[in-house]
Design a protein around this motif. Structure first.
Motif, short mmCIF file in Angstrom:
data_model
loop_
_atom_site.label_atom_id
_atom_site.label_comp_id
_atom_site.label_asym_id
_atom_site.label_seq_id
_atom_site.Cartn_x
_atom_site.Cartn_y
_atom_site.Cartn_z
N GLU A 405 0.82 -1.21 0.00
CA GLU A 405 0.00 0.00 0.00
C GLU A 405 0.85 1.26 0.00
O GLU A 405 0.65 2.17 -0.80
N SER A 406 1.82 1.31 0.91
CA SER A 406 2.66 2.51 1.00
C SER A 406 3.49 2.68 -0.26
O SER A 406 3.68 3.79 -0.76
N GLY A 407 3.99 1.57 -0.80
CA GLY A 407 4.81 1.65 -2.01
C GLY A 407 4.02 2.11 -3.21
O GLY A 407 4.49 2.93 -4.01
N ASN A 408 2.80 1.59 -3.35
CA ASN A 408 1.97 1.97 -4.48
C ASN A 408 1.61 3.45 -4.41
O ASN A 408 1.64 4.16 -5.43
N MET A 409 1.28 3.93 -3.21
CA MET A 409 0.95 5.35 -3.06
C MET A 409 2.18 6.22 -3.35
O MET A 409 2.07 7.25 -4.03
N LEU A 410 3.34 5.81 -2.86
CA LEU A 410 4.55 6.59 -3.08
C LEU A 410 4.87 6.68 -4.57
O LEU A 410 5.14 7.77 -5.10
N ALA A 411 4.82 5.55 -5.26
CA ALA A 411 5.16 5.54 -6.69
C ALA A 411 4.18 6.39 -7.49
O ALA A 411 4.59 7.17 -8.37
N LYS A 412 2.89 6.31 -7.18
CA LYS A 412 1.90 7.07 -7.94
C LYS A 412 1.94 8.55 -7.60
O LYS A 412 1.67 9.40 -8.46
N GLU A 413 2.30 8.89 -6.38
CA GLU A 413 2.48 10.30 -6.04
C GLU A 413 3.63 10.90 -6.84
O GLU A 413 3.53 12.01 -7.37
N LEU A 414 4.72 10.16 -6.94
CA LEU A 414 5.85 10.65 -7.72
C LEU A 414 5.49 10.78 -9.19
O LEU A 414 5.91 11.72 -9.87
N ALA A 415 4.69 9.84 -9.69
CA ALA A 415 4.32 9.87 -11.11
C ALA A 415 3.34 11.00 -11.42
O ALA A 415 3.52 11.75 -12.39
N PHE A 416 2.30 11.15 -10.58
CA PHE A 416 1.22 12.07 -10.94
C PHE A 416 1.36 13.45 -10.31
O PHE A 416 0.72 14.40 -10.76
N VAL A 417 2.19 13.58 -9.27
CA VAL A 417 2.38 14.88 -8.64
C VAL A 417 3.75 15.45 -8.98
O VAL A 417 3.89 16.63 -9.33
N ALA A 418 4.79 14.62 -8.91
CA ALA A 418 6.15 15.09 -9.20
C ALA A 418 6.54 14.89 -10.66
O ALA A 418 7.65 15.21 -11.04
N HIS A 419 5.61 14.34 -11.47
CA HIS A 419 5.82 14.18 -12.91
C HIS A 419 7.00 13.28 -13.24
O HIS A 419 7.69 13.50 -14.24
N ALA A 420 7.22 12.27 -12.41
CA ALA A 420 8.25 11.28 -12.72
C ALA A 420 7.77 10.37 -13.84
O ALA A 420 6.57 10.12 -13.98
N GLU A 421 8.71 9.91 -14.65
CA GLU A 421 8.40 8.84 -15.60
C GLU A 421 8.68 7.51 -14.91
O GLU A 421 9.65 7.39 -14.15
N VAL A 422 7.81 6.53 -15.16
CA VAL A 422 7.82 5.30 -14.38
C VAL A 422 7.81 4.09 -15.30
O VAL A 422 7.13 4.08 -16.32
N CYS A 423 8.57 3.09 -14.93
CA CYS A 423 8.46 1.78 -15.57
C CYS A 423 8.78 0.75 -14.50
O CYS A 423 9.05 1.09 -13.35
N GLY A 424 8.75 -0.52 -14.87
CA GLY A 424 9.06 -1.52 -13.85
C GLY A 424 9.02 -2.93 -14.40
O GLY A 424 8.46 -3.19 -15.47
N VAL A 425 9.63 -3.84 -13.66
CA VAL A 425 9.64 -5.25 -14.01
C VAL A 425 9.48 -6.08 -12.75
O VAL A 425 9.72 -5.60 -11.63
N VAL A 426 9.09 -7.34 -12.97
CA VAL A 426 9.03 -8.31 -11.88
C VAL A 426 10.34 -9.09 -11.87
O VAL A 426 10.79 -9.59 -12.90
N MET A 427 10.93 -9.16 -10.68
CA MET A 427 12.19 -9.88 -10.49
C MET A 427 11.93 -11.19 -9.75
O MET A 427 10.91 -11.35 -9.08
N GLY A 428 12.89 -12.09 -9.84
CA GLY A 428 12.82 -13.32 -9.07
C GLY A 428 12.34 -14.52 -9.85
O GLY A 428 12.35 -15.65 -9.33
N ALA A 429 11.91 -14.32 -11.11
CA ALA A 429 11.52 -15.44 -11.97
C ALA A 429 12.71 -15.84 -12.84
O ALA A 429 13.78 -15.22 -12.79
N GLN A 430 12.51 -16.86 -13.65
CA GLN A 430 13.58 -17.33 -14.53
C GLN A 430 13.83 -16.38 -15.70
O GLN A 430 14.81 -16.53 -16.43
N CYS A 431 12.95 -15.42 -15.88
CA CYS A 431 13.12 -14.42 -16.94
C CYS A 431 12.50 -13.11 -16.46
O CYS A 431 11.69 -13.11 -15.52
N PRO A 432 12.85 -12.00 -17.08
CA PRO A 432 12.19 -10.74 -16.71
C PRO A 432 10.70 -10.80 -17.07
O PRO A 432 10.32 -11.34 -18.11
N VAL A 433 9.87 -10.24 -16.20
CA VAL A 433 8.43 -10.16 -16.44
C VAL A 433 8.06 -8.68 -16.49
O VAL A 433 8.23 -7.95 -15.50
#
Length: 461
Positions: A405-433
């Protein structure tokens, strides 16, 4: 606040002079481009102004922007507040560049009827090189006036140079063969095709062929060169993508128009999934205007309320990704509400343990410290004020949040208020997701593919 006093018409004398100095800054060139619509690459410092990949990125100050400095003298000093332009002619004799100190000067040459004043106008560099000369006619104010000036709203010139750098690093690499699961809407299909156009991925489209072709028609795209695997259900499409990775036919998975839990449920299957010894976790990669480095936030998408054991994997996964994107020894801040250990706040206890585990080599590759509050994790002054002595405090590049919850709010605040550009991947699998959101724009999808490609390349290396 600065005050400006004018010189009314009846007090103006021939020979009066006023000057104003200003340093040429890159942001001025971008603001000028926004205001005028002039996108000539000669005036944009980060564009190759000679073309043909010459590598010449020194921006030339837009000539009319340089000339506009004359109006600052006329409006603020001589004649000053209350002045209106009647005419201005200009001759451009030189060029100004980033860092030049410019001096704009106006000199009264003649007084005309109807409160009109003629002035010689120039802009020159501090070394005496003349850039602009000309003549202005203005309607001078009739009465004396002192202006307290105007408190202008601040401007932030948003640039995302960190993402631009990642794209430059990723484009020369061989594209990642990527199973795109259910790309049956315009955004998910368009994002995959954009990444393919940028040579980041080689997409294999898995889902309802009819729906995929319909989405392509709405985009105006031709899929003749794309492999399409016709699979009816979302669960079956996710299973097919996982199987292709296991068989070596795909190197990454990209989420399309299906629920995240359907995709992840196939990835985490014990027998036919893509499990490793590490727990899956999501890492946001963010290009925040004003920060000198990429910012990583984890985990804000998969682990809802991770325990200490899960957080170990979350931290380690983030370190591995940060290293793949160029940080040799990432600085990891374990976030909580406070920066001191408090037995009533479990996240502070976890943070302290994670820090000690990193010291003892149980978490490798990064410098880990916590608990840290958000302010003293990324702001040096806040850390100093709180008396925190740490290699991470005020300099954190990876932020590990207490829960989703806290992470999702922090990331979206940075994206929609601070105008950050955002991307992401899932780690820990046998390939990038590549786990995109329905709200992600094309740039976010493109950058997620670039990050996946760079991580896969680092694993091969």
């Amino acid at each position: 606040m600065t005050t400006f006093k004018n010189t009314p018409y009846d007090q103006i004398e021939v020979g009066m002079e006023a000057k104003h100095e200003r340093i040429c800054a890159v942001d001025d060139f971008y603001i000028s481009a926004h205001a005028s619509g002039n996108l000539n690459p000669l005036h944009l410092p980060k564009e190759d102004r000679d073309g043909e990949d010459s590598g010449n990125y020194e921006g030339v100050a837009p000539s009319l922007w340089v000339a506009s400095l004359i109006s600052a003298v006329l409006g603020n000093q001589l004649p000053g507040p209350g002045t209106l332009y009647k005419s201005q002619n200009l001759r451009f004799l030189g060029r100004a560049y980033e860092g030049d100190r410019l001096i704009s000067t106006v000199t009264v040459t003649e007084k005309l009827p109807d409160y009109v004043v003629k002035l010689a106008t120039t802009v020159q560099c501090a070394n005496g090189q003349m850039i602009v000369e000309g003549e202005a006619e203005v309607i001078a104010p009739r009465t004396s006036k002192v202006s307290k000036g105007v408190k202008l709203p601040g401007l932030t010139v948003r640039s995302h140079e960190h993402f631009d750098r990642l794209l430059d690093l990723a484009r020369p690499l061989p594209p990642l063969i990527t199973a795109v699961v259910v790309p049956e809407d315009r955004k998910s299909l368009g994002g995959a095709l954009l990444a393919a156009e940028n040579t980041l991925i080689e997409p294999i489209l898995i889902g309802s062929k009819a729906n995929i072709l319909d989405a392509a028609d709405r985009l105006g795209k031709d899929l003749a060169h794309c492999e399409i695997i016709d699979v009816a259900g979302h669960k079956q499409a996710a299973a097919k993508a996982v199987a292709m990775v296991r068989e070596g036919k795909a190197q990454a998975i990209m989420k399309g128009q299906l629920h995240t839990d359907i995709l992840l449920s196939q990835i985490v299957k014990r027998d036919k999934g893509l499990r490793t010894d590490s727990r899956l976790s999501h890492v946001f990669v963010m290009d925040v205007p004003g920060l000198d480095n990429l910012l990583f936030i984890t985990d804000a998408a998969i682990n809802i309320a991770p325990d200490l054991e899960a957080k170990v994997d979350i931290v380690q996964n983030a370190i591995y990704l940060a290293q793949a994107l160029g940080l040799q020894q990432p600085k990891v801040g374990i976030l909580s509400a406070v920066e001191t250990v408090n037995t009533k706040i479990p996240s502070t206890m976890d943070a302290a343990i994670l820090s000690k585990m990193a010291e003892r080599g149980q978490i490798k590759g990064g410098i880990v410290d916590g608990p840290l509050a958000m302010d003293n994790a990324i702001d040096v002054d806040a850390a100093v004020t709180k008396g925190i002595t740490s290699l991470v405090a005020g300099r954190a590049e990876v932020l590990v949040v207490p829960n989703m919850e806290s992470g999702n709010m922090l990331a979206k605040e940075l994206a929609f208020v601070a105008h950050a550009e955002v991307c992401g991947v899932v780690m820990g699998a046998q390939c990038p997701v590549i786990l995109t959101s329905r709200a992600d724009d094309d740039k976010a999808r493109l950058m997620s593919c670039a990050v996946a490609l760079l991580y896969a390349a680092s694993q091969k290396a």
